[in-house]
Design a protein around this motif. Structure first.
Motif, PDB file in Angstrom:
ATOM      1  N   ILE A 194      -0.299  38.955 -27.052  1.00 28.30           N
ATOM      2  CA  ILE A 194       0.020  39.331 -25.419  1.00 28.30           C
ATOM      3  C   ILE A 194       1.480  39.118 -25.188  1.00 28.30           C
ATOM      4  O   ILE A 194       2.182  40.100 -24.498  1.00 28.30           O
ATOM      5  CB  ILE A 194      -0.672  38.409 -24.457  1.00 28.30           C
ATOM      6  CG1 ILE A 194      -2.306  38.809 -24.619  1.00 28.30           C
ATOM      7  CG2 ILE A 194      -0.224  38.622 -22.868  1.00 28.30           C
ATOM      8  CD1 ILE A 194      -3.023  37.658 -23.742  1.00 28.30           C
ATOM      9  N   TYR A 195       2.228  38.069 -25.374  1.00 29.77           N
ATOM     10  CA  TYR A 195       3.568  38.036 -25.280  1.00 29.77           C
ATOM     11  C   TYR A 195       4.644  38.909 -26.136  1.00 29.77           C
ATOM     12  O   TYR A 195       5.491  39.336 -25.724  1.00 29.77           O
ATOM     13  CB  TYR A 195       4.080  36.486 -25.479  1.00 29.77           C
ATOM     14  CG  TYR A 195       3.341  35.705 -24.538  1.00 29.77           C
ATOM     15  CD1 TYR A 195       3.731  35.761 -23.118  1.00 29.77           C
ATOM     16  CD2 TYR A 195       2.498  34.560 -25.027  1.00 29.77           C
ATOM     17  CE1 TYR A 195       3.089  34.845 -22.139  1.00 29.77           C
ATOM     18  CE2 TYR A 195       1.990  33.672 -24.069  1.00 29.77           C
ATOM     19  CZ  TYR A 195       2.159  33.986 -22.586  1.00 29.77           C
ATOM     20  OH  TYR A 195       1.562  33.063 -21.645  1.00 29.77           O
ATOM     21  N   ALA A 198       4.318  42.130 -24.493  1.00 26.51           N
ATOM     22  CA  ALA A 198       5.138  42.209 -23.128  1.00 26.51           C
ATOM     23  C   ALA A 198       6.659  41.978 -23.454  1.00 26.51           C
ATOM     24  O   ALA A 198       7.565  42.645 -22.854  1.00 26.51           O
ATOM     25  CB  ALA A 198       4.772  41.005 -22.401  1.00 26.51           C
ATOM     26  N   SER A 232       2.747  38.393 -17.863  1.00 27.50           N
ATOM     27  CA  SER A 232       1.944  38.178 -18.909  1.00 27.50           C
ATOM     28  C   SER A 232       1.653  36.725 -19.012  1.00 27.50           C
ATOM     29  O   SER A 232       0.336  36.379 -19.550  1.00 27.50           O
ATOM     30  CB  SER A 232       2.767  38.448 -20.116  1.00 27.50           C
ATOM     31  OG  SER A 232       2.894  39.770 -20.105  1.00 27.50           O
TER      32      SER A 232
END
Length: 318
Positions: A194-195, A198, A232
């Motif tokens: 996810i990071y 982002a 996020s």
């Protein structure tokens, strides 16, 4: 014979026509698909989430052993659940394990995600190796760590200078530590993804401007990267909260709620009530308590962080 030259006037600039009725609404609706796009997911969610949840709610007011017909008992299951000391203890243990998961996984996954979004040498190879736990099921991960941490044949038995008697499952503190560690090892790669996505979406012009102003790598991280990862982070934390409150396989295989009831979290206690005590009414009440707790905590995170006011990049076009 003379010829008179008539000056030619430049053409008048074309006037923009006024937008027709409905044109502005079409422009403002850019990037906003209609309800038909969400209809399949809505039907799926209704059949496999809302309908079972309603059935569990009805079952929580009945007495049912799994055979025969359920018998309506009113609020008896709810009264017994909240008067049960093991249930109260399991709620606090669930919140503790969830908090430990958020505290451990959030900073670790942010650092790994930002690093994986860069262009370091051998980054792709190292990222692939690190994401291996994400490919394994919770059952496989639990069986693996149960064997590795076995007090008789595992690593602790060979390194008693570090692990003491080697039985990490013999006390509440070490058993909870093992559960938090295994969950962190398994699910940090997911939040790292996810990071990573982002961090790659952050405009590079921000870093270029910061370098011109003389900002170093650490100042760029705290003043550019972290603020840009805000949404996020909130999304990841909500997933961690829901996942922590519904943890089951790890406890079932690693500790089985022990020693005693020191790691009996709510999800495992629900399993014990339903499939060992054949008290599906009380188990349904516990399940609803978990749903309500996860919903309340998620709403608090959303409201406090302002996540509910987040706007998409295509909203507000005119």
């Amino acid at each position: 014979m003379t010829t008179q030259m008539t000056p030619v006037r430049p053409p008048a600039p074309a006037q923009k026509s006024a937008p027709r009725r409905g044109q502005s609404s079409q422009v403002s609706g850019v990037g906003q698909p209609g309800f038909a796009w969400a209809l399949p997911a809505t039907v799926f969610f209704g059949l496999f989430a809302i309908a079972p949840l309603i059935m569990v709610g009805v079952l929580s007011f009945t007495s049912w052993s799994g055979l025969g017909s359920p018998e309506f008992v009113g609020m008896d299951n709810w009264t017994r659940v909240f008067e049960d000391p093991v249930m109260i203890k399991s709620i606090w243990l669930s919140l503790l394990i969830t908090a430990l998961g958020v505290a451990l996984q959030t900073p670790l996954s942010i650092l790994l995600g930002v690093w994986a979004a860069g262009k370091q040498r051998n980054r792709a190879v190292l990222s692939t190796i690190y994401f291996v736990p994400l490919l394994l099921s919770s059952t496989a991960v639990s069986v693996l760590w149960r064997a590795l941490l076995d007090p008789n044949f595992g690593v602790p038995s060979q390194a008693k200078w570090l692990f003491g008697d080697g039985n990490l499952f013999g006390s509440q503190s070490t058993a909870i530590g093992v559960l938090a560690f295994v969950s962190t090892w398994q699910f940090t790669p997911f939040h790292t993804l996810i990071y990573q996505g982002a961090a790659r979406a952050i405009p590079q012009v921000l870093y270029q401007a910061a370098e011109i102003d003389g900002a170093g790598r650490y100042r760029q991280f705290f003043h550019i990267t972290l603020p840009q990862l805000r949404n996020s982070i909130i999304t990841s934390m909500i997933l961690m909260v829901v996942g922590g409150l519904t943890t089951f396989e790890t406890v079932l295989i690693l500790t089985q709620g022990g020693p005693g009831t020191d790691t009996t979290i709510s999800a495992y206690y629900m399993y014990q009530k339903a499939f060992k005590g054949f008290d599906f009414g009380a188990a349904s009440a516990i399940a609803l308590v978990l749903v309500i707790a996860a919903t309340i905590i998620s709403l608090i995170v959303v409201r406090v962080s302002g996540y509910d006011k987040m706007r998409g990049s295509t909203e507000g076009l005119s």
